[in-house]
Enzyme design. Structure first.
Site, PDB file in Angstrom:
ATOM      1  N   ARG A  47      45.990  27.729  43.855  1.00 16.82           N
ATOM      2  CA  ARG A  47      44.987  28.656  43.301  1.00 16.82           C
ATOM      3  C   ARG A  47      45.182  30.065  43.867  1.00 16.82           C
ATOM      4  O   ARG A  47      44.979  31.061  43.187  1.00 16.82           O
ATOM      5  CB  ARG A  47      43.565  28.147  43.593  1.00 16.82           C
ATOM      6  CG  ARG A  47      42.489  29.173  43.273  1.00 16.82           C
ATOM      7  CD  ARG A  47      41.073  28.650  43.189  1.00 16.82           C
ATOM      8  NE  ARG A  47      40.711  27.617  44.138  1.00 16.82           N
ATOM      9  CZ  ARG A  47      40.562  27.790  45.460  1.00 16.82           C
ATOM     10  NH1 ARG A  47      40.735  28.981  46.000  1.00 16.82           N
ATOM     11  NH2 ARG A  47      40.232  26.772  46.222  1.00 16.82           N
ATOM     12  N   TYR A  99      36.336  45.650  22.176  1.00 14.40           N
ATOM     13  CA  TYR A  99      36.596  44.245  21.824  1.00 14.40           C
ATOM     14  C   TYR A  99      35.293  43.459  22.001  1.00 14.40           C
ATOM     15  O   TYR A  99      34.667  43.504  23.072  1.00 14.40           O
ATOM     16  CB  TYR A  99      37.713  43.680  22.705  1.00 14.40           C
ATOM     17  CG  TYR A  99      37.747  42.169  22.718  1.00 14.40           C
ATOM     18  CD1 TYR A  99      38.145  41.458  21.591  1.00 14.40           C
ATOM     19  CD2 TYR A  99      37.355  41.458  23.842  1.00 14.40           C
ATOM     20  CE1 TYR A  99      38.140  40.078  21.595  1.00 14.40           C
ATOM     21  CE2 TYR A  99      37.360  40.079  23.858  1.00 14.40           C
ATOM     22  CZ  TYR A  99      37.747  39.395  22.726  1.00 14.40           C
ATOM     23  OH  TYR A  99      37.734  38.032  22.736  1.00 14.40           O
ATOM     24  N   ASP A 170      42.119  48.676  28.130  1.00 12.19           N
ATOM     25  CA  ASP A 170      42.530  47.454  27.427  1.00 12.19           C
ATOM     26  C   ASP A 170      43.658  47.857  26.482  1.00 12.19           C
ATOM     27  O   ASP A 170      43.439  48.516  25.473  1.00 12.19           O
ATOM     28  CB  ASP A 170      41.334  46.873  26.658  1.00 12.19           C
ATOM     29  CG  ASP A 170      41.677  45.567  25.948  1.00 12.19           C
ATOM     30  OD1 ASP A 170      42.873  45.279  25.760  1.00 12.19           O
ATOM     31  OD2 ASP A 170      40.732  44.828  25.569  1.00 12.19           O
ATOM     32  N   LYS A 195      47.996  37.395  23.323  1.00 10.92           N
ATOM     33  CA  LYS A 195      48.419  38.114  22.120  1.00 10.92           C
ATOM     34  C   LYS A 195      49.925  38.409  22.171  1.00 10.92           C
ATOM     35  O   LYS A 195      50.700  37.477  22.206  1.00 10.92           O
ATOM     36  CB  LYS A 195      47.553  39.362  21.957  1.00 10.92           C
ATOM     37  CG  LYS A 195      46.037  39.094  22.173  1.00 10.92           C
ATOM     38  CD  LYS A 195      45.441  38.170  21.132  1.00 10.92           C
ATOM     39  CE  LYS A 195      44.035  37.686  21.464  1.00 10.92           C
ATOM     40  NZ  LYS A 195      43.059  38.715  21.771  1.00 10.92           N
TER      41      LYS A 195
END
Ligand SMILES: *Cc1c(COP(=O)(O)O)cnc(C)c1O
Length: 371
Positions: A47, A99, A170, A195
């Site tokens: 992690r 967004y 972004d 994306k």
């Protein structure tokens, strides 16, 4: 080195006794400790860090000309980790067409801890009016979703610097290959790697890249490692594999996006095309200055309203009716019905993610759907 070279070589950090040319997937959650208590292998617990994620963070740092990167299990978590790192009571300036997932986060999860002004960031002159004593962050999204608005990054970075605010961008629609916000003055870049970076619609991920290792960045790293919303080694492997072809995929997306935008712009059944590569786009000159290509995302307004728009979406054959973007296959969606009843998106708007099929086939498909 240039992006094509970095994309292929910068993530290959691995030195293996079996002399692998490409790094294997390291599934181990835990790593041997040395007798002196150290971790000479560089990793302690998966992690906190693992070889696949470190390689992914390295290549994304290099592609964005940053100082460090944090990879997350989704784009939403990447953005949320930055919002979580802000002091409660802080004020944020964000774009009016942000967004919608981030807008939802800020309005629900952070409703009690942060205050936000959603404003039109293409009008830079109004920004200083919104800056308060507790303002800490300007968040921009360029190109924006779904109206493909372009924000002048250099100019907004100067405003952020003057008022000692963090500027985050972004940059998902541009990918690290078409625009580098850090080089233009941004402090933090965010991508949904689901994306273009992933590019094959088969892996969820997000990333933040920083210009400098500031105290805010250390908080974000802590949220990643202790919060634990990290991508799996397999997710990282898929993303690393995808990044190797990213610069070449982006060229194809740009080429097809431009050709489809030009075709749709002259079609009598299309009332408007939003694509930053068209000279008719209101921020075309800024896009030309800060982007090396205009990408594969475009939105169009269909004559005749919502019903006609939905008909087009249902009649195309090669464009899959599905949300998301940036994959090799073309996608199409009626955006307002995806965003829900409180959307400001025009009802006759369809959003297209232009894939890497041959442009003649894509145009022929639109031609039959609009006939
Ligand atoms: C998809 C997307 C996100 C969110 O990313 P997920 O990977 O879906 O969590 C954020 N910003 C933009 C511009 C996006 O397109």
């Amino acid at each position: 080195m240039k992006p094509e070279t970095l994309a292929i070589h910068s993530g290959n950090l691995y030195e293996s006794s079996t002399k692998d040319v490409t790094p294997p997937i390291n599934l181990s959650t835990t790593f041997f400790r040395d007798e002196d208590g150290g971790y000479s292998g560089g990793h302690m617990y998966s992690r906190v860090s693992n070889p696949n994620r470190s390689a992914l963070e390295q290549v994304l740092t290099d592609l964005e000309h940053g100082a460090d990167a944090c990879a997350f299990s989704s784009g939403n978590t990447a953005g949320m980790s930055l919002f979580q790192a802000l002091k409660p009571g802080s004020h944020i300036i964000a774009p009016d067409d942000m967004y919608w997932g981030f807008k939802k986060q800020l309005q629900s999860i952070f409703a009690d801890t942060l205050t936000i002004d959603f404003i039109d960031l293409t009008d830079l002159s109004s920004i200083p009016d919104y800056i308060r004593e507790n303002t800490v962050l300007i968040w921009v999204e360029t190109p924006s979703n779904p109206l493909l608005k372009i924000t002048d990054l250099k100019a907004i970075a100067a405003i952020a610097k003057e008022h000692k605010l963090v500027l985050a961008c972004d940059s998902t629609f541009a990918s690290p290959c078409l625009q580098n916000p850090i080089a233009l003055g941004a402090d933090i870049v965010m991508h949904s790697s689901t994306k273009y970076i992933g590019g094959h619609s088969d892996v969820l991920g997000g990333v933040l890249i920083t210009a400098e290792k500031t105290p805010l960045w250390e908080k974000i790293r802590n949220i990643q490692q202790i919060g634990g919303a990290v991508p799996s080694p397999f997710d990282c492997f898929l993303l690393l594999r995808s990044i190797k072809t990213l610069p070449y995929r982006m060229r194809g997306h740009c080429e097809n996006g431009m050709a489809l935008a030009l075709y749709l712009e002259q079609h009598p059944k299309i009332e408007g095309v939003f694509y930053p590569g068209l000279p008719t786009h209101p921020q075309y000159e800024i896009a030309r200055q800060q982007m090396s290509g205009f990408g594969g995302m475009l939105s169009v307004l269909v004559a005749g309203g919502a019903d006609e728009a939905r008909k087009v979406v249902n009649t195309v054959k090669l464009f899959a009716q599905a949300t998301s973007l940036g994959g090799v296959e073309s996608l199409i969606e009626h955006r307002a019905s995806v965003e829900g009843p409180d959307t400001k998106t025009p009802q006759n708007l369809i959003r297209v993610s232009v894939g890497l099929e041959h442009i003649d086939d894509l145009i022929a498909d639109f031609n039959q759907a609009l006939a």
